[in-house]
Scaffold this motif. Structure first.
Motif, PDB file in Angstrom:
ATOM      1  N   LEU A   1       0.835  -1.203   0.000  1.00 17.84           N
ATOM      2  CA  LEU A   1       0.000   0.000   0.000  1.00 17.84           C
ATOM      3  C   LEU A   1       0.872   1.257   0.000  1.00 17.84           C
ATOM      4  N   SER A   2       0.404   2.264  -0.712  1.00 18.10           N
ATOM      5  CA  SER A   2       1.116   3.538  -0.732  1.00 18.10           C
ATOM      6  C   SER A   2       0.978   4.230   0.620  1.00 18.10           C
ATOM      7  N   SER A   3       1.898   5.119   0.911  1.00 18.10           N
ATOM      8  CA  SER A   3       1.839   5.855   2.179  1.00 18.10           C
ATOM      9  C   SER A   3       0.554   6.671   2.278  1.00 18.10           C
ATOM     10  N   GLU A   4       0.084   7.201   1.139  1.00 22.24           N
ATOM     11  CA  GLU A   4      -1.157   7.970   1.143  1.00 22.24           C
ATOM     12  C   GLU A   4      -2.348   7.084   1.537  1.00 22.24           C
ATOM     13  N   ASN A   5      -2.408   5.882   0.990  1.00 24.50           N
ATOM     14  CA  ASN A   5      -3.508   4.973   1.326  1.00 24.50           C
ATOM     15  C   ASN A   5      -3.431   4.512   2.776  1.00 24.50           C
ATOM     16  N   ARG A   6      -2.222   4.278   3.260  1.00 19.69           N
ATOM     17  CA  ARG A   6      -2.089   3.897   4.666  1.00 19.69           C
ATOM     18  C   ARG A   6      -2.583   5.037   5.559  1.00 19.69           C
ATOM     19  N   LYS A   7      -2.297   6.273   5.149  1.00 20.45           N
ATOM     20  CA  LYS A   7      -2.739   7.422   5.929  1.00 20.45           C
ATOM     21  C   LYS A   7      -4.265   7.553   5.893  1.00 20.45           C
ATOM     22  N   LEU A   8      -4.860   7.341   4.733  1.00 20.97           N
ATOM     23  CA  LEU A   8      -6.322   7.411   4.631  1.00 20.97           C
ATOM     24  C   LEU A   8      -6.986   6.348   5.506  1.00 20.97           C
ATOM     25  N   LEU A   9      -6.433   5.154   5.492  1.00 24.40           N
ATOM     26  CA  LEU A   9      -6.969   4.080   6.332  1.00 24.40           C
ATOM     27  C   LEU A   9      -6.839   4.438   7.806  1.00 24.40           C
ATOM     28  N   ASP A  10      -5.728   5.021   8.174  1.00 25.97           N
ATOM     29  CA  ASP A  10      -5.517   5.417   9.564  1.00 25.97           C
ATOM     30  C   ASP A  10      -6.517   6.498   9.975  1.00 25.97           C
ATOM     31  N   GLN A  11      -6.803   7.426   9.070  1.00 27.34           N
ATOM     32  CA  GLN A  11      -7.762   8.491   9.382  1.00 27.34           C
ATOM     33  C   GLN A  11      -9.179   7.926   9.555  1.00 27.34           C
ATOM     34  N   ILE A  12      -9.526   6.938   8.730  1.00 25.93           N
ATOM     35  CA  ILE A  12     -10.835   6.292   8.889  1.00 25.93           C
ATOM     36  C   ILE A  12     -10.900   5.586  10.232  1.00 25.93           C
ATOM     37  N   PHE A  13      -9.811   4.909  10.595  1.00 29.40           N
ATOM     38  CA  PHE A  13      -9.785   4.204  11.881  1.00 29.40           C
ATOM     39  C   PHE A  13      -9.924   5.185  13.044  1.00 29.40           C
ATOM     40  N   GLU A  14      -9.261   6.309  12.943  1.00 29.25           N
ATOM     41  CA  GLU A  14      -9.322   7.298  14.025  1.00 29.25           C
ATOM     42  C   GLU A  14     -10.716   7.910  14.164  1.00 29.25           C
ATOM     43  N   HIS A  15     -11.509   7.844  13.099  1.00 29.44           N
ATOM     44  CA  HIS A  15     -12.872   8.397  13.120  1.00 29.44           C
ATOM     45  C   HIS A  15     -13.908   7.298  12.863  1.00 29.44           C
ATOM     46  N   ARG A  16     -13.620   6.110  13.281  1.00 30.80           N
ATOM     47  CA  ARG A  16     -14.466   4.943  12.992  1.00 30.80           C
ATOM     48  C   ARG A  16     -15.797   5.011  13.730  1.00 30.80           C
ATOM     49  N   PHE A  17     -16.713   4.188  13.265  1.00 34.77           N
ATOM     50  CA  PHE A  17     -18.026   4.058  13.913  1.00 34.77           C
ATOM     51  C   PHE A  17     -17.869   3.242  15.195  1.00 34.77           C
ATOM     52  N   THR A  18     -18.467   3.702  16.284  1.00 36.23           N
ATOM     53  CA  THR A  18     -18.339   2.994  17.568  1.00 36.23           C
ATOM     54  C   THR A  18     -19.696   2.703  18.213  1.00 36.23           C
ATOM     55  N   GLY A  19     -20.770   2.897  17.456  1.00 36.56           N
ATOM     56  CA  GLY A  19     -22.101   2.683  18.019  1.00 36.56           C
ATOM     57  C   GLY A  19     -22.492   1.217  18.075  1.00 36.56           C
ATOM     58  N   GLU A  20     -23.506   0.919  18.858  1.00 37.50           N
ATOM     59  CA  GLU A  20     -23.990  -0.453  19.026  1.00 37.50           C
ATOM     60  C   GLU A  20     -24.748  -0.940  17.783  1.00 37.50           C
ATOM     61  N   LYS A  21     -25.507  -0.034  17.151  1.00 37.02           N
ATOM     62  CA  LYS A  21     -26.409  -0.450  16.074  1.00 37.02           C
ATOM     63  C   LYS A  21     -25.744  -0.328  14.702  1.00 37.02           C
ATOM     64  N   HIS A  22     -24.763  -1.155  14.491  1.00 33.14           N
ATOM     65  CA  HIS A  22     -24.036  -1.194  13.227  1.00 33.14           C
ATOM     66  C   HIS A  22     -24.917  -1.858  12.167  1.00 33.14           C
ATOM     67  N   TYR A  23     -24.926  -1.288  10.981  1.00 31.31           N
ATOM     68  CA  TYR A  23     -25.790  -1.765   9.900  1.00 31.31           C
ATOM     69  C   TYR A  23     -25.533  -3.231   9.558  1.00 31.31           C
ATOM     70  N   TYR A  24     -24.292  -3.689   9.733  1.00 30.90           N
ATOM     71  CA  TYR A  24     -23.939  -5.056   9.329  1.00 30.90           C
ATOM     72  C   TYR A  24     -23.695  -6.001  10.504  1.00 30.90           C
ATOM     73  N   THR A  25     -23.864  -5.533  11.738  1.00 33.36           N
ATOM     74  CA  THR A  25     -23.620  -6.430  12.879  1.00 33.36           C
ATOM     75  C   THR A  25     -24.742  -6.445  13.905  1.00 33.36           C
ATOM     76  N   TYR A  26     -25.592  -5.437  13.908  1.00 31.87           N
ATOM     77  CA  TYR A  26     -26.627  -5.353  14.937  1.00 31.87           C
ATOM     78  C   TYR A  26     -27.819  -6.236  14.585  1.00 31.87           C
ATOM     79  N   VAL A  27     -28.091  -7.209  15.442  1.00 27.98           N
ATOM     80  CA  VAL A  27     -29.230  -8.102  15.264  1.00 27.98           C
ATOM     81  C   VAL A  27     -30.269  -7.753  16.324  1.00 27.98           C
TER      82      VAL A  27
END
Length: 619
Positions: free
Chosen positions: A136-162
């Motif tokens: 992965l390019s350094s730019e893509n690694r940085k974008l992934l890191d930024q998504i992780f730093e602002h990730r979803f943390t709620g209980e009602k995730h569209y793909y995991t909440y049953v």
């Protein structure tokens, strides 16, 4: 031989040996030997695409809220990834995808506090693929890191909440993509299936770190096979084989939903007798079709050691390569299921068997039954109706294994209550336990599916429980960081808080019986009983090693894969997955015991209770 095939052959050889491997090659193993090679770049490119897409699916708020459809995203960028001819071009496509979904706005997610100590299960964490991945390019690694730093943390995730099931269930918003059984799925959906399964295991399976093989390596080896899959039958072979790599007994039933199951396992014809397994041999326990058995020279009590010159044990090990089980005990507790017919593999209604009858060794031609023939179907139906018929009159009271030794079967406890009012049921069970406690011993037979979860959770706890009955450490998916799991400390997870336990200390001996059929909730209840009776002895074979509620995902073609969805450990952090519950003394059933219609585990339990000395309390 391609790199993918070489990997599979090598791993299977190490797992099942040469004989088992030869059985699988050309039968229903996953690899068509004519598959063209795919170079390392193509596989690495696709593997990184799977990683990035799965990461966005489960971490990006737009996906977690259902604002971006993960499947549509995958299918939209797959052609671009396929067209990328080098690493630079691949990174340009990855950057387009990441910029399209965007960096989430808002404050960075703050770290969670590790309270109490050991509150999080972090064994699956592997951030190196996005932080140190040289592909992965350094730019893509940085974008992934930024998504992780602002990730979803709620209980009602569209793909995991049953809804109404915080512990398991079928993951929502996973389309079936159903096709007619004779139609192969198109290339994009086959790749989507593998990508979905990879991400599901990466982020929703707490025991990925216990797999026999590195999960990324497994997926990487199957990428070219899924890409070049030429038929629906072959697609099912691939799904079957990948499912087997999950090493989880919860995933074992997967093969039953396959359209080409009969073709893959070559098991249209069934044995004309019922049987049990012991010491990796088949013991004929009852005759279903007398005429066929007579023509085959098969009698009740015969011990079959080989089928078509292949030892039964060797064939069982070969099945281990295409069936998902946590351990060998779980495998042998299941492959002998008559209705699944996994052992009698034959493309025609005859096979050679080698057997022992008393002191005599014989080789005979076994004639198999065709269940599609109406006459044979009637014989089968008649036999199993009689075998499975409930007793005409059920005993509502205690059952004794011997004088003064109460015997509770976990799959036969519902008969003890009236199931009308909880007050009356508590009174009935209290009376039964009071009587049982007057004897010198109690046996809890956990070799089956519990028919009433209240038996241990409520009734046994009320009589023999103590405050703070924390008999396990239960880790649930941590929404703050998917792929990690948080310890549940709420007491109701482990015992009913609305009940005040009587704290009756039983002075007699308690024995728990387990084997490969002790599975999931049965294992959970066994752990609870081990805590309720600290001096108990657990006898038998390793349990199924698949505790925790089941999580399922639907894959393209309308196939469902299930795994142990939460982490279960003993209070000292000893793992139960793969290994099973703690067993103090291993006792294996023998051919001799089955021939004599004896329950050797139950006999051993009675012997221990009747013997001298007291049980030692286990910490």
């Amino acid at each position: 031989m391609t790199a993918s095939i070489h990997f599979l052959v090598t791993s299977l050889f190490n797992k099942i040996g040469r004989g088992g491997l030869l059985l699988l090659i050309g039968l229903y193993l996953v690899t068509p030997l004519g598959v063209a090679a795919q170079d390392g770049f193509e596989t690495e490119k696709q593997l990184n695409y799977f990683r990035i897409w799965g990461f966005v699916k489960y971490f990006h708020p737009a996906s977690a809220l259902g604002q971006v459809q993960a499947d549509s995203l995958f299918l939209a960028y797959l052609p671009k990834v396929d067209s990328a001819a080098n690493q630079k071009q691949a990174n340009l496509v990855f950057r387009q995808l990441l910029r399209a979904v965007g960096v989430p706005q808002g404050e960075k997610v703050k770290a969670q506090k590790n309270e109490p100590k050991g509150a999080f299960l972090l064994k699956n964490l592997d951030e190196a693929w996005r932080t140190k991945n040289k592909f992965l390019s350094s730019e893509n690694r940085k974008l992934l890191d930024q998504i992780f730093e602002h990730r979803f943390t709620g209980e009602k995730h569209y793909y995991t909440y049953v809804r109404n099931n915080p512990f398991g269930g079928t993951m929502p918003h996973e389309p079936e993509y159903a096709y007619k059984p004779e139609e192969n799925l198109p290339y994009p959906l086959r790749m989507l299936a593998l990508a979905k399964l990879k991400a599901f295991i990466d982020y929703l399976y707490p025991y990925k770190h216990l797999l026999d093989e590195n999960w990324d390596a497994v997926v990487g080896q199957y990428i070219p096979l899924f890409a070049q899959c030429s038929s629906r039958e072959q697609y099912e072979r691939l799904l079957l084989a990948v499912n087997a790599r999950l090493d989880d007994t919860q995933a074992y039933p997967f093969f039953r939903q396959l359209h080409y199951r009969e073709k893959l396992f070559k098991n249209h014809f069934f044995p004309p007798f019922d049987y049990q397994l012991a010491q990796q041999k088949i013991i004929v326990t009852a005759i279903i079709d007398e005429a066929l058995c007579k023509r085959s020279n098969i009698r009740r009590g015969d011990v079959i050691e080989a089928l078509d010159s292949v030892a039964v044990g060797e064939w069982g090990q070969a099945l281990n390569a295409v069936l998902s089980v946590s351990n060998e005990s779980a495998l042998w507790a299941r492959v002998g299921e008559w209705g699944d017919n996994l052992l009698f593999r034959s493309e025609d209604p005859v096979m050679q068997v080698r057997l022992t009858r008393g002191e005599e060794q014989l080789t005979t031609t076994l004639r198999l039954m065709d269940p599609s023939a109406s006459a044979k179907a009637k014989l089968i139906d008649s036999y199993f109706k009689k075998k499975l018929a409930p007793p005409a009159k059920k005993n509502k009271g205690l059952v004794y294994a011997a004088k003064g030794i109460a015997y509770f079967r976990i799959d036969d406890t519902f008969r003890m209550i009236k199931d009308e009012t909880s007050e009356e049921d508590f009174r009935l069970m209290d009376s039964l336990f009071t009587r049982a406690a007057k004897g010198k011993g109690m046996i809890f037979d956990m070799r089956g599916e519990p028919d009433n979860s209240d038996f241990v959770y409520y009734y046994a706890f009320k009589k023999f429980g103590r405050p703070n009955h924390y008999f396990a450490r239960y880790y649930q998916l941590n929404p703050h960081h998917l792929g990690t799991y948080r310890l549940l400390t709420q007491p109701e997870v482990y015992y009913p808080t609305e009940i005040t336990p009587e704290d009756v200390v039983y002075p007699g001996k308690v024995v728990l019986l387990v084997n490969g059929a002790t599975h999931s909730i049965g294992e959970w209840h066994t752990m609870s009983l081990q805590r309720l009776f600290p001096g108990s002895i657990t006898l038998g074979q390793p349990s199924a090693g698949a505790d925790g509620d089941v999580k399922k995902i639907t894959l393209p073609g309308n196939y469902t894969v299930g795994v142990s969805g939460n982490g279960v450990y003993y209070p000292n952090n000893a793992v139960t997955q793969r290994l099973g519950v703690r067993v103090d003394e291993e006792v294996q059933p023998t051919v001799k015991g089955i021939l004599q219609r004896r329950d050797e585990l139950l006999e051993k339990a009675v012997e221990l209770i009747n013997g001298e000395g007291k049980n030692e309390v286990k910490e």
